[in-house]
Write a protein that holds these residues in place. Structure first.
Motif, PDB file in Angstrom:
ATOM      1  N   GLU A   1       0.862  -1.182   0.000  1.00  0.00           N
ATOM      2  CA  GLU A   1       0.000   0.000   0.000  1.00  0.00           C
ATOM      3  C   GLU A   1       0.897   1.229   0.000  1.00  0.00           C
ATOM      4  O   GLU A   1       1.754   1.361   0.869  1.00  0.00           O
ATOM      5  N   PRO A   2       0.723   2.134  -0.961  1.00  0.00           N
ATOM      6  CA  PRO A   2       1.584   3.316  -0.999  1.00  0.00           C
ATOM      7  C   PRO A   2       1.390   4.195   0.232  1.00  0.00           C
ATOM      8  O   PRO A   2       0.300   4.257   0.789  1.00  0.00           O
ATOM      9  N   THR A   3       2.444   4.851   0.636  1.00  0.00           N
ATOM     10  CA  THR A   3       2.383   5.766   1.774  1.00  0.00           C
ATOM     11  C   THR A   3       1.859   7.124   1.316  1.00  0.00           C
ATOM     12  O   THR A   3       1.761   7.408   0.122  1.00  0.00           O
ATOM     13  N   PHE A   4       1.555   7.969   2.293  1.00  0.00           N
ATOM     14  CA  PHE A   4       1.140   9.331   1.955  1.00  0.00           C
ATOM     15  C   PHE A   4       2.268  10.082   1.251  1.00  0.00           C
ATOM     16  O   PHE A   4       2.015  10.909   0.381  1.00  0.00           O
ATOM     17  N   ALA A   5       3.518   9.792   1.641  1.00  0.00           N
ATOM     18  CA  ALA A   5       4.658  10.459   1.006  1.00  0.00           C
ATOM     19  C   ALA A   5       4.769  10.062  -0.457  1.00  0.00           C
ATOM     20  O   ALA A   5       5.106  10.880  -1.311  1.00  0.00           O
ATOM     21  N   LEU A   6       4.464   8.802  -0.743  1.00  0.00           N
ATOM     22  CA  LEU A   6       4.554   8.302  -2.116  1.00  0.00           C
ATOM     23  C   LEU A   6       3.376   8.784  -2.960  1.00  0.00           C
ATOM     24  O   LEU A   6       3.519   9.036  -4.150  1.00  0.00           O
ATOM     25  N   GLU A   7       2.218   8.908  -2.324  1.00  0.00           N
ATOM     26  CA  GLU A   7       1.005   9.352  -3.025  1.00  0.00           C
ATOM     27  C   GLU A   7       0.321  10.461  -2.223  1.00  0.00           C
ATOM     28  O   GLU A   7      -0.639  10.215  -1.492  1.00  0.00           O
ATOM     29  N   PRO A   8       0.800  11.697  -2.311  1.00  0.00           N
ATOM     30  CA  PRO A   8       0.209  12.806  -1.552  1.00  0.00           C
ATOM     31  C   PRO A   8      -1.285  13.000  -1.814  1.00  0.00           C
ATOM     32  O   PRO A   8      -2.004  13.532  -0.968  1.00  0.00           O
ATOM     33  N   ARG A   9      -1.759  12.561  -2.983  1.00  0.00           N
ATOM     34  CA  ARG A   9      -3.182  12.720  -3.297  1.00  0.00           C
ATOM     35  C   ARG A   9      -4.065  11.962  -2.313  1.00  0.00           C
ATOM     36  O   ARG A   9      -5.223  12.338  -2.096  1.00  0.00           O
ATOM     37  N   LEU A  10      -3.529  10.902  -1.692  1.00  0.00           N
ATOM     38  CA  LEU A  10      -4.312  10.137  -0.719  1.00  0.00           C
ATOM     39  C   LEU A  10      -4.561  10.977   0.541  1.00  0.00           C
ATOM     40  O   LEU A  10      -5.645  10.923   1.127  1.00  0.00           O
ATOM     41  N   TRP A  11      -3.562  11.743   0.956  1.00  0.00           N
ATOM     42  CA  TRP A  11      -3.721  12.648   2.099  1.00  0.00           C
ATOM     43  C   TRP A  11      -4.720  13.750   1.743  1.00  0.00           C
ATOM     44  O   TRP A  11      -5.595  14.097   2.543  1.00  0.00           O
ATOM     45  N   THR A  12      -4.592  14.285   0.544  1.00  0.00           N
ATOM     46  CA  THR A  12      -5.511  15.334   0.089  1.00  0.00           C
ATOM     47  C   THR A  12      -6.944  14.838   0.097  1.00  0.00           C
ATOM     48  O   THR A  12      -7.876  15.564   0.490  1.00  0.00           O
ATOM     49  N   ALA A  13      -7.156  13.585  -0.321  1.00  0.00           N
ATOM     50  CA  ALA A  13      -8.508  13.017  -0.335  1.00  0.00           C
ATOM     51  C   ALA A  13      -9.080  12.927   1.074  1.00  0.00           C
ATOM     52  O   ALA A  13     -10.273  13.199   1.292  1.00  0.00           O
ATOM     53  N   LEU A  14      -8.246  12.577   2.048  1.00  0.00           N
ATOM     54  CA  LEU A  14      -8.722  12.504   3.434  1.00  0.00           C
ATOM     55  C   LEU A  14      -9.007  13.896   3.984  1.00  0.00           C
ATOM     56  O   LEU A  14      -9.972  14.086   4.745  1.00  0.00           O
ATOM     57  N   GLU A  15      -8.199  14.876   3.616  1.00  0.00           N
ATOM     58  CA  GLU A  15      -8.461  16.257   4.054  1.00  0.00           C
ATOM     59  C   GLU A  15      -9.792  16.752   3.489  1.00  0.00           C
ATOM     60  O   GLU A  15     -10.549  17.430   4.194  1.00  0.00           O
ATOM     61  N   GLN A  16     -10.053  16.425   2.238  1.00  0.00           N
ATOM     62  CA  GLN A  16     -11.323  16.839   1.635  1.00  0.00           C
ATOM     63  C   GLN A  16     -12.499  16.151   2.329  1.00  0.00           C
ATOM     64  O   GLN A  16     -13.548  16.768   2.551  1.00  0.00           O
ATOM     65  N   ALA A  17     -12.310  14.884   2.703  1.00  0.00           N
ATOM     66  CA  ALA A  17     -13.355  14.171   3.430  1.00  0.00           C
ATOM     67  C   ALA A  17     -13.597  14.817   4.791  1.00  0.00           C
ATOM     68  O   ALA A  17     -14.744  14.953   5.234  1.00  0.00           O
TER      69      ALA A  17
ATOM     70  N   ASN B   1      -9.326   5.905  16.071  1.00  0.00           N
ATOM     71  CA  ASN B   1      -8.899   5.101  14.936  1.00  0.00           C
ATOM     72  C   ASN B   1      -7.987   5.862  13.986  1.00  0.00           C
ATOM     73  O   ASN B   1      -8.316   6.948  13.540  1.00  0.00           O
ATOM     74  N   GLY B   2      -6.842   5.247  13.659  1.00  0.00           N
ATOM     75  CA  GLY B   2      -5.999   5.782  12.610  1.00  0.00           C
ATOM     76  C   GLY B   2      -6.586   5.404  11.259  1.00  0.00           C
ATOM     77  O   GLY B   2      -7.396   4.484  11.146  1.00  0.00           O
ATOM     78  N   ILE B   3      -6.175   6.111  10.220  1.00  0.00           N
ATOM     79  CA  ILE B   3      -6.715   5.899   8.881  1.00  0.00           C
ATOM     80  C   ILE B   3      -5.571   5.556   7.936  1.00  0.00           C
ATOM     81  O   ILE B   3      -4.645   6.352   7.756  1.00  0.00           O
ATOM     82  N   ARG B   4      -5.630   4.385   7.321  1.00  0.00           N
ATOM     83  CA  ARG B   4      -4.589   3.943   6.406  1.00  0.00           C
ATOM     84  C   ARG B   4      -4.600   4.775   5.119  1.00  0.00           C
ATOM     85  O   ARG B   4      -5.656   5.220   4.668  1.00  0.00           O
ATOM     86  N   PRO B   5      -3.428   4.940   4.489  1.00  0.00           N
ATOM     87  CA  PRO B   5      -3.379   5.723   3.256  1.00  0.00           C
ATOM     88  C   PRO B   5      -4.322   5.221   2.170  1.00  0.00           C
ATOM     89  O   PRO B   5      -4.958   6.018   1.470  1.00  0.00           O
ATOM     90  N   GLY B   6      -4.426   3.900   2.003  1.00  0.00           N
ATOM     91  CA  GLY B   6      -5.238   3.345   0.930  1.00  0.00           C
ATOM     92  C   GLY B   6      -6.689   3.750   0.979  1.00  0.00           C
ATOM     93  O   GLY B   6      -7.380   3.713  -0.050  1.00  0.00           O
ATOM     94  N   VAL B   7      -7.161   4.150   2.158  1.00  0.00           N
ATOM     95  CA  VAL B   7      -8.556   4.581   2.288  1.00  0.00           C
ATOM     96  C   VAL B   7      -8.838   5.774   1.382  1.00  0.00           C
ATOM     97  O   VAL B   7      -9.945   5.945   0.872  1.00  0.00           O
ATOM     98  N   GLY B   8      -7.812   6.593   1.166  1.00  0.00           N
ATOM     99  CA  GLY B   8      -7.994   7.784   0.341  1.00  0.00           C
ATOM    100  C   GLY B   8      -8.184   7.502  -1.136  1.00  0.00           C
ATOM    101  O   GLY B   8      -8.441   8.418  -1.913  1.00  0.00           O
ATOM    102  N   SER B   9      -8.090   6.233  -1.525  1.00  0.00           N
ATOM    103  CA  SER B   9      -8.237   5.899  -2.945  1.00  0.00           C
ATOM    104  C   SER B   9      -9.689   5.914  -3.405  1.00  0.00           C
ATOM    105  O   SER B   9      -9.963   5.929  -4.600  1.00  0.00           O
ATOM    106  N   ASP B  10     -10.639   5.915  -2.471  1.00  0.00           N
ATOM    107  CA  ASP B  10     -12.055   5.952  -2.823  1.00  0.00           C
ATOM    108  C   ASP B  10     -12.741   7.041  -2.008  1.00  0.00           C
ATOM    109  O   ASP B  10     -12.706   7.004  -0.774  1.00  0.00           O
ATOM    110  N   PRO B  11     -13.370   8.029  -2.644  1.00  0.00           N
ATOM    111  CA  PRO B  11     -13.941   9.171  -1.920  1.00  0.00           C
ATOM    112  C   PRO B  11     -14.957   8.784  -0.849  1.00  0.00           C
ATOM    113  O   PRO B  11     -14.943   9.348   0.256  1.00  0.00           O
ATOM    114  N   GLN B  12     -15.834   7.835  -1.137  1.00  0.00           N
ATOM    115  CA  GLN B  12     -16.857   7.471  -0.156  1.00  0.00           C
ATOM    116  C   GLN B  12     -16.278   6.633   0.980  1.00  0.00           C
ATOM    117  O   GLN B  12     -16.684   6.766   2.131  1.00  0.00           O
ATOM    118  N   TRP B  13     -15.342   5.781   0.664  1.00  0.00           N
ATOM    119  CA  TRP B  13     -14.640   5.013   1.698  1.00  0.00           C
ATOM    120  C   TRP B  13     -13.890   5.980   2.606  1.00  0.00           C
ATOM    121  O   TRP B  13     -13.906   5.837   3.840  1.00  0.00           O
TER     122      TRP B  13
END
Length: 211
Positions: free
Chosen positions: A79-95, A136-148
């Protein structure tokens, strides 16, 4: 560093290289073969490792490397990290911005933000409310789907808010019971367990509480 920890670090670096090359283009055989060898040493023999180690490297096409690289990442649960895929962090911020609408609608104030605490070496994101992160912590992969992402961030927000207020949040106005964030019909919703369980509102659309 112990030899096992060093091997784990090498494996993670190889998987990151493979992932990045698959994403950006230009995957070559070196990291794929090296990871296959390492997995075989660990006793993790898969169809992908067998093919990579049994076929001559010169016979591996770009399509072969792509397919086998993807197989290795999948087989090892990469699973890519937030550092590897910053868009995943951005998706969680938007959520979190969406969930914050529910926080304000229920009359709560205070800073709400996404953090990555120094003490947490799991690479997860945490929701912080009024300077406290809990639950609960949130794994980076969660950011791959907006509703998830929305359901997971809502759940994490609920955990930290309830810890702070020492009470249930949010509450179903019809039954006085706590709500929980769930994915229903591919949409993140707040659901109440009263009256046979029912959806109250999509996450981000709780009605304002009367003042």
């Amino acid at each position: 560093m112990h030899s096992h920890e060093k091997a784990e670090q090498v494996a993670n670096e190889l998987r990151s290289r493979i992932y990045t090359a698959l994403r950006d283009g230009g995957l070559n055989a070196e990291p794929v073969i090296e990871l296959a060898c390492l997995l075989e040493e660990w006793g993790m023999r898969t169809p992908a490792t067998r093919e990579l180690l049994e076929r001559p490297t010169a016979h591996l096409t770009a399509q072969d490397l792509t397919r086998l690289g993807e197989d290795l990442l999948r087989d090892t649960g990469f699973e890519p990290t937030f550092a590897l895929e910053p868009r995943l962090w951005t998706a969680l911020e938007q959520a979190l911005m969406t969930v914050e609408r529910d926080v304000r609608a229920t009359g709560l104030s205070g800073t709400l933000r996404l953090v990555s605490p120094e003490w947490d070496d799991s690479g997860q994101a945490w929701v912080e409310f009024q300077g406290i992160h809990h639950g609960n912590g949130i794994r980076p992969g969660v950011g791959s789907d907006p509703q998830w992402a929305l359901a997971s961030v809502a759940d994490a927000t609920q955990e930290v808010i309830m810890e702070m207020i020492w009470g249930v949040w949010p509450v179903c106005s019809a039954h006085g019971l706590g709500l929980r964030a769930e994915l229903g019909h591919e949409m993140a919703v707040w659901r109440c367990t009263g009256a046979g369980t029912h959806s109250v509102a999509p996450v981000g659309e709780l009605p304002p509480e009367p003042r």
